[in-house]
Design an enzyme around this catalytic site. Sequence first.
Site, short mmCIF file in Angstrom:
data_model
loop_
_atom_site.label_atom_id
_atom_site.label_comp_id
_atom_site.label_asym_id
_atom_site.label_seq_id
_atom_site.Cartn_x
_atom_site.Cartn_y
_atom_site.Cartn_z
N GLU A 1 0.84 -1.21 0.00
CA GLU A 1 0.00 0.00 0.00
C GLU A 1 0.87 1.25 0.00
O GLU A 1 0.51 2.27 -0.58
CB GLU A 1 -0.93 0.02 1.22
CG GLU A 1 -1.99 -1.07 1.19
CD GLU A 1 -2.98 -0.92 0.04
OE1 GLU A 1 -2.54 -1.00 -1.13
OE2 GLU A 1 -4.18 -0.74 0.30
N THR B 1 -5.68 8.70 -5.69
CA THR B 1 -5.76 8.58 -4.23
C THR B 1 -5.08 9.79 -3.58
O THR B 1 -5.58 10.34 -2.59
CB THR B 1 -5.09 7.26 -3.76
OG1 THR B 1 -5.69 6.20 -4.49
CG2 THR B 1 -5.29 7.02 -2.28
#
Length: 335
Positions: free
Chosen positions: A157, A209
């Site tokens: 991530e 994001t």
Amino acid sequence: MVPLNQWIKIKAPATVANMVCGFDILGFAVNNPYDEMEMRLVNRAAGQASITIINIDDYNLPTDPEKNVAGAALLAMIEEYTANSIIEKSFADDATQTGLVDFSTIGFEVKINKLIKPGSGVGSSAASSAGAVVGANYLLGNPFTKDDLVRFAMNGEKVASGVKHADNIAPCIHGGVTLVRSIFPLEVIALPSPTLFVTIVHPQIEVRTADARSILKQNVQLKDAIKQWGNIAGLVAGLMKGDYDLIGRSLEDVIIEPVRSILIPGFDDLKKACKAAGALGGGISGSGPSIFFLSKEKETAIAVEKEMKKLYEGLELAHHTYVTTINQTGVEIEA
Ligand code: ADP
């Protein structure tokens, strides 16, 4: 340990992070879509990397192990496996466990077939990171706990979004709904949930994001914080009690959604239409652009899907929809 050269198959589910009010702490796994992967341990020649990534989809994702989230997660795992203390901890009590893997001569081959589009907001990166470490753990004879695997996968991530977060990774590995009470030190709590149907729409636009994070306000008004933690606690209680009305009332976000929803065309109208069709509630999945709604009955979930299609057809925006259920198993291995 699985013998060298023997492939295993892995199914890694998509996940919905935040679950409306639980920004960065709540998430759940779904049964559709999911990624398919294959992995095996192989001998490698001196100088050859310990991880070989083979992409068998058309997304053109990096094959460099440090740039592909699956590789980054595996590198963290290999590092800890190779550290003496971990090898001792994992195997010291188990005299039957033989064949420790020497990663100076052995490596992982990983085939990735992404069925979850990268950047869709339903945990595409988490599926690759989580799938890789669960698969690797199986190949190595399961020396690591689920918490260890979540920790390794968070390195993936970090590659995808710049920060280590577990709100997609935790449900992908555990299945069901998860609460990440703390990241450092890691504490993941698997929550029970009643039967819930999930409708997801993925409008084909790009929401980065990083952008979705950078527009957020850094300060929260106390009155908003009070509403938000009431909703989070209400949602957790509703899930544990199987109280659908309480779940529905608690699926409200007064902090993140009002800011982020401006990035998603038609969001407010869509929310009204899905609720009118009978959905318990819903909102942005992760950082978007996907949107999800939860329903008690399958028929309602299908009616919600119709509303989603109607709205995006009206806006002439290409989109995909899914009607699915909460996945209770997390990453699955087929040996
Ligand atoms: P999502 O919420 O769908 O996971 P993100 O924006 O968090 O989307 O992550 C996608 C990013 O991670 C993209 O920039 C993509 O190039 C990068 N990436 C690297 N390896 C992978 C992988 N194996 N699967 C998905 N994304 C990957």
